[in-house]
Each structure stands twice: as C-alpha cells, then as structure tokens.
Design an enzyme around this catalytic site. Structure first.
Site, PDB file in Angstrom:
ATOM      1  N   ASP A  37      49.121  30.981  28.973  1.00 54.17           N
ATOM      2  CA  ASP A  37      48.226  32.144  28.924  1.00 54.17           C
ATOM      3  C   ASP A  37      47.061  31.791  28.006  1.00 54.17           C
ATOM      4  O   ASP A  37      47.152  30.877  27.187  1.00 54.17           O
ATOM      5  CB  ASP A  37      48.968  33.372  28.381  1.00 54.17           C
ATOM      6  CG  ASP A  37      48.379  34.689  28.881  1.00 54.17           C
ATOM      7  OD1 ASP A  37      48.999  35.336  29.752  1.00 54.17           O
ATOM      8  OD2 ASP A  37      47.280  35.075  28.403  1.00 54.17           O
ATOM      9  N   ASN A  88      50.049  32.794  38.601  1.00 57.43           N
ATOM     10  CA  ASN A  88      50.147  34.253  38.472  1.00 57.43           C
ATOM     11  C   ASN A  88      49.049  34.914  37.649  1.00 57.43           C
ATOM     12  O   ASN A  88      48.814  36.114  37.793  1.00 57.43           O
ATOM     13  CB  ASN A  88      51.537  34.545  37.862  1.00 57.43           C
ATOM     14  CG  ASN A  88      51.701  35.958  37.377  1.00 57.43           C
ATOM     15  OD1 ASN A  88      51.911  36.866  38.174  1.00 57.43           O
ATOM     16  ND2 ASN A  88      51.597  36.162  36.060  1.00 57.43           N
ATOM     17  N   TYR A 154      38.150  42.425  42.950  1.00 55.24           N
ATOM     18  CA  TYR A 154      39.593  42.182  42.975  1.00 55.24           C
ATOM     19  C   TYR A 154      40.090  41.959  44.411  1.00 55.24           C
ATOM     20  O   TYR A 154      40.851  41.026  44.687  1.00 55.24           O
ATOM     21  CB  TYR A 154      40.300  43.374  42.327  1.00 55.24           C
ATOM     22  CG  TYR A 154      41.764  43.152  42.039  1.00 55.24           C
ATOM     23  CD1 TYR A 154      42.170  42.303  41.010  1.00 55.24           C
ATOM     24  CD2 TYR A 154      42.749  43.783  42.791  1.00 55.24           C
ATOM     25  CE1 TYR A 154      43.520  42.109  40.729  1.00 55.24           C
ATOM     26  CE2 TYR A 154      44.093  43.596  42.522  1.00 55.24           C
ATOM     27  CZ  TYR A 154      44.479  42.749  41.492  1.00 55.24           C
ATOM     28  OH  TYR A 154      45.810  42.553  41.219  1.00 55.24           O
ATOM     29  N   LYS A 158      41.794  38.584  45.879  1.00 51.56           N
ATOM     30  CA  LYS A 158      43.196  38.521  46.320  1.00 51.56           C
ATOM     31  C   LYS A 158      43.300  38.125  47.800  1.00 51.56           C
ATOM     32  O   LYS A 158      44.265  37.470  48.197  1.00 51.56           O
ATOM     33  CB  LYS A 158      43.911  39.842  46.021  1.00 51.56           C
ATOM     34  CG  LYS A 158      44.078  40.113  44.517  1.00 51.56           C
ATOM     35  CD  LYS A 158      44.885  39.018  43.811  1.00 51.56           C
ATOM     36  CE  LYS A 158      45.159  39.332  42.350  1.00 51.56           C
ATOM     37  NZ  LYS A 158      45.958  38.287  41.682  1.00 51.56           N
ATOM     38  N   ILE A 187      52.109  47.976  39.561  1.00 52.64           N
ATOM     39  CA  ILE A 187      53.309  47.611  38.799  1.00 52.64           C
ATOM     40  C   ILE A 187      53.062  48.033  37.359  1.00 52.64           C
ATOM     41  O   ILE A 187      51.932  47.937  36.856  1.00 52.64           O
ATOM     42  CB  ILE A 187      53.536  46.076  38.869  1.00 52.64           C
ATOM     43  CG1 ILE A 187      53.662  45.587  40.327  1.00 52.64           C
ATOM     44  CG2 ILE A 187      54.745  45.659  38.029  1.00 52.64           C
ATOM     45  CD1 ILE A 187      54.836  46.115  41.113  1.00 52.64           C
ATOM     46  N   THR A 189      52.368  47.510  34.202  1.00 56.83           N
ATOM     47  CA  THR A 189      51.906  46.498  33.239  1.00 56.83           C
ATOM     48  C   THR A 189      50.572  46.965  32.661  1.00 56.83           C
ATOM     49  O   THR A 189      50.009  47.965  33.104  1.00 56.83           O
ATOM     50  CB  THR A 189      51.668  45.109  33.899  1.00 56.83           C
ATOM     51  OG1 THR A 189      50.484  45.183  34.706  1.00 56.83           O
ATOM     52  CG2 THR A 189      52.832  44.646  34.747  1.00 56.83           C
TER      53      THR A 189
HETATM   54  P1  NAD Z   1      48.758  41.592  32.779  1.00 55.10           P
HETATM   55  O1  NAD Z   1      47.376  41.986  32.432  1.00 55.10           O
HETATM   56  O2  NAD Z   1      49.916  42.188  32.056  1.00 55.10           O
HETATM   57  O3  NAD Z   1      48.927  39.998  32.746  1.00 55.10           O
HETATM   58  C1  NAD Z   1      47.927  39.096  33.145  1.00 55.10           C
HETATM   59  C2  NAD Z   1      47.958  37.919  32.186  1.00 55.10           C
HETATM   60  O4  NAD Z   1      47.046  36.937  32.661  1.00 55.10           O
HETATM   61  C3  NAD Z   1      47.518  38.315  30.779  1.00 55.10           C
HETATM   62  O5  NAD Z   1      48.504  37.931  29.833  1.00 55.10           O
HETATM   63  C4  NAD Z   1      46.215  37.555  30.580  1.00 55.10           C
HETATM   64  O6  NAD Z   1      45.980  37.147  29.247  1.00 55.10           O
HETATM   65  C5  NAD Z   1      46.397  36.382  31.520  1.00 55.10           C
HETATM   66  N1  NAD Z   1      45.118  35.792  31.894  1.00 55.10           N
HETATM   67  C6  NAD Z   1      44.028  36.434  32.370  1.00 55.10           C
HETATM   68  N2  NAD Z   1      43.037  35.559  32.538  1.00 55.10           N
HETATM   69  C7  NAD Z   1      43.509  34.340  32.182  1.00 55.10           C
HETATM   70  C8  NAD Z   1      42.942  33.036  32.151  1.00 55.10           C
HETATM   71  N3  NAD Z   1      41.665  32.819  32.498  1.00 55.10           N
HETATM   72  N4  NAD Z   1      43.717  32.016  31.744  1.00 55.10           N
HETATM   73  C9  NAD Z   1      44.996  32.222  31.355  1.00 55.10           C
HETATM   74  N5  NAD Z   1      45.581  33.431  31.359  1.00 55.10           N
HETATM   75  C10 NAD Z   1      44.841  34.488  31.781  1.00 55.10           C
HETATM   76  O7  NAD Z   1      48.882  41.935  34.332  1.00 55.10           O
HETATM   77  P2  NAD Z   1      50.064  41.661  35.371  1.00 55.10           P
HETATM   78  O8  NAD Z   1      50.230  42.909  36.123  1.00 55.10           O
HETATM   79  O9  NAD Z   1      51.234  41.023  34.745  1.00 55.10           O
HETATM   80  O10 NAD Z   1      49.315  40.615  36.325  1.00 55.10           O
HETATM   81  C11 NAD Z   1      49.916  39.417  36.812  1.00 55.10           C
HETATM   82  C12 NAD Z   1      49.419  39.166  38.211  1.00 55.10           C
HETATM   83  O11 NAD Z   1      49.887  40.225  39.073  1.00 55.10           O
HETATM   84  C13 NAD Z   1      47.894  39.151  38.357  1.00 55.10           C
HETATM   85  O12 NAD Z   1      47.499  38.099  39.222  1.00 55.10           O
HETATM   86  C14 NAD Z   1      47.601  40.502  38.996  1.00 55.10           C
HETATM   87  O13 NAD Z   1      46.396  40.497  39.707  1.00 55.10           O
HETATM   88  C15 NAD Z   1      48.811  40.673  39.874  1.00 55.10           C
HETATM   89  N6  NAD Z   1      49.074  42.048  40.311  1.00 55.10           N
HETATM   90  C16 NAD Z   1      49.312  43.027  39.396  1.00 55.10           C
HETATM   91  C17 NAD Z   1      49.540  44.325  39.832  1.00 55.10           C
HETATM   92  C18 NAD Z   1      49.783  45.455  38.875  1.00 55.10           C
HETATM   93  O14 NAD Z   1      49.710  46.616  39.286  1.00 55.10           O
HETATM   94  N7  NAD Z   1      50.114  45.207  37.625  1.00 55.10           N
HETATM   95  C19 NAD Z   1      49.557  44.607  41.209  1.00 55.10           C
HETATM   96  C20 NAD Z   1      49.315  43.576  42.104  1.00 55.10           C
HETATM   97  C21 NAD Z   1      49.078  42.293  41.645  1.00 55.10           C
END
Ligand code: NAD
Length: 255
Positions: A37, A88, A154, A158, A187, A189
């Site tokens: 991260d 991810n 976004y 995606k 989700i 988060t």
């Molecule tokens: P989150 O914000 O809790 O986690 C994302 C993590 O990615 C963070 O810890 C952030 O520091 C890290 N990050 C961002 N840019 C970065 C970079 N350039 N280099 C390294 N790390 C980086 O969100 P999440 O929900 O855990 O997201 C994880 C994945 O799930 C993402 O790809 C997101 O698009 C996808 N997603 C999330 C949801 C949702 O509702 N939470 C829904 C669909 C998809």
C-alpha cells in the site's frame, strides 16, 4: 489441508478494507502474504493486525513502475516466488457529472485503477511464469459492467480493468496463469463512505440507505464476503476459471 498451503501472495491496497480482509483470509488458509500500500502507517497497522509471521509488507505506489517492479521482487526474494496476486488497490475519484468532473481527478483515477493494474500484471506475470503459473485477481466493480451517475472516471477505469483482465487471461493461459476479476457492489470500507458523501453531501446515513436500497439484498457487502470469492479464485479449486467476471454484488447487476 489449507486451501493456499505453500502459496505466496501479494495483495495491493492491503491497508484498505477489502485488501486487508483478503490478506487475512489468505494467511488463514496457509499462504505467506506481502501486503502492499502507499499509506505506510495504515499498512503497518494492517499487517500487525493479522498477527502472523506469514504476513509482511512493502510500501509502494502502484502507479510507479519502479515501485511495482520492486514489490514483486521483494515477494520473490522474501518468499521464493509468487503464486497469487490480488491486484486490488484503487481509488474512487470525484462524484460529479462529466461536465463538472475535474480533469486532474480523471487522470488520477485512471493512473491508479488502470495504469496501476496494468503495471501489476506486467511485473507479476513473469514472476508467476517462472513458478509454472499462478492466479491473478483484479478487483473491478459493478462499475466495471454498468454505468453509474457521477462516476465517469471510476466507471471508465473499472471497465478498463475488466478489459485488462481479459487480455491478461489470454496471454497468461499458455504460462499457466489464470486471471479473473471480482466485481463488488458497495462494500463496507472507507471508499464507500466517500461515495455516500458524494451522493448525499453531509448526510451519510441517507447516502447509505440509498446505495443499499439499490441491491436486491438491501445491504452493503462486507470485505470478508469479497475476500471469500478472492480466496476461491486464488486457490486451485478454481483451476478451470480464467478470463471470468465474478460478481459479488447482492444481485445488483441482475436488476
Ligand atoms: P479502501 O479505500 O479501504 O482501500 C483502498 C486501498 O488502496 C487504500 O489502503 C489505499 O491507500 C490504497 N491505494 C490507493 N491508491 C494506491 C496507490 N497508488 N498505490 C498503492 N496503494 C494505493 O477501499 P476498498 O473498498 O478496500 O477498495 C479495494 C478495491 O475494491 C478498489 O479497487 C475498489 O475500487 C474496489 N471496490 C470497492 C468497492 C466498495 O464499495 N468499497 C466496491 C467495488 C469495488
């Protein structure tokens, strides 16, 4: 036997909600896991929270080629190879109509969610090929298969992530590398709280109610529910699955 016994995994976005749940789940199933991260403090806390010597971390920005090349090498040097890659890390970007969407934000979203995913594939695939194959899971979204008001950056990113997954599945097949996407709806988060604020500024409960009401199951998913699908795709149980788009969305895309 543990479902990921003797496997080495990398999870990017490992300090975030879904990444940490996946890393914990992989460790519990016998893998040694490198959490990656760009948020160092959160990454350290996440790795410690797993409470196992099988988890370690590397600070890196997935948009920087030298960082991505380095974290893949760290996993290989530390654990002897690479079998599973949860590609991810992601960001949401702005929640605004296209006409008002900041140009620099559009570029930033594509940098993390598309360039970052592509760089991950570029450097992880050779390491996996040297091991005789492996499994890559790209975290896309329901936004990878449908539109969503105000989320042009976004949604574009995606859809692109799903396209990259498909190309990587074709290129990876002769190398024994399977590549699939998981596509979550909202989700629980940090990211979804940003979305709530974007659709209902100053009224997160309203934003949450609206988002949850859009899914037939009428709730958000949990990071653990996504992690369980990632575990299946990471493990040899999914040996005939590649190039697939796997929804984990409470029925959202059935509507
Ligand atoms: P989150 O914000 O809790 O986690 C994302 C993590 O990615 C963070 O810890 C952030 O520091 C890290 N990050 C961002 N840019 C970065 C970079 N350039 N280099 C390294 N790390 C980086 O969100 P999440 O929900 O855990 O997201 C994880 C994945 O799930 C993402 O790809 C997101 O698009 C996808 N997603 C999330 C949801 C949702 O509702 N939470 C829904 C669909 C998809």
């Amino acid at each position: 036997m543990a479902r990921l016994a003797n496997k080495v995994a990398i999870v990017t976005g490992g300090a975030g909600g879904i990444g940490l749940a996946a890393a914990r789940c992989f460790v519990n199933e016998g893998a040694r896991v490198l959490l990656v991260d760009r948020d160092e403090a959160a990454l350290l806390a996440a790795t410690r929270s797993i409470g196992s010597e099988a988890a370690s971390h590397a600070v890196a920005d997935v948009t920087r080629p030298e960082d991505v090349e380095r974290f893949v090498q760290v996993a290989v040097d530390r654990y002897g190879g690479l079998d599973v890659f949860a590609n991810n890390a992601g960001i949401l970007g702005a929640v605004k109509p296209i006409t008002e969407y900041p140009i620099d934000m559009f570029d930033a979203v594509l940098a993390v969610n598309v360039r970052g995913v592509w760089l991950g594939l570029k450097y992880a695939m050779p390491a996996m090929a040297r091991r005789g194959g492996g499994s890559i899971i790209v975290t896309a979204s329901t936004a990878g298969v449908r539109g969503s008001l105000g989320l042009s950056g976004y949604v574009a990113s995606k859809h692109a992530a799903v396209g990259l997954m498909r190309v990587a599945a074709l290129e990876g097949a002769p190398l024994g590398i399977r590549v699939n996407s998981v596509n979550p709806s909202p989700i629980e988060t940090a990211m979804v709280h940003q979305l709530e604020e974007g659709i209902a500024p100053g009224a997160p409960a309203e934003g949450k109610a609206l988002l949850a009401s859009r899914s037939p199951l009428k709730r958000y998913g949990t990071p653990e529910e996504v992690a369980k699908l990632m575990l299946f795709l990471a493990s040899d149980e999914s040996s005939f699955c590649t190039g697939g788009v796997y929804m984990v969305d409470g029925g959202r895309t059935a509507m």
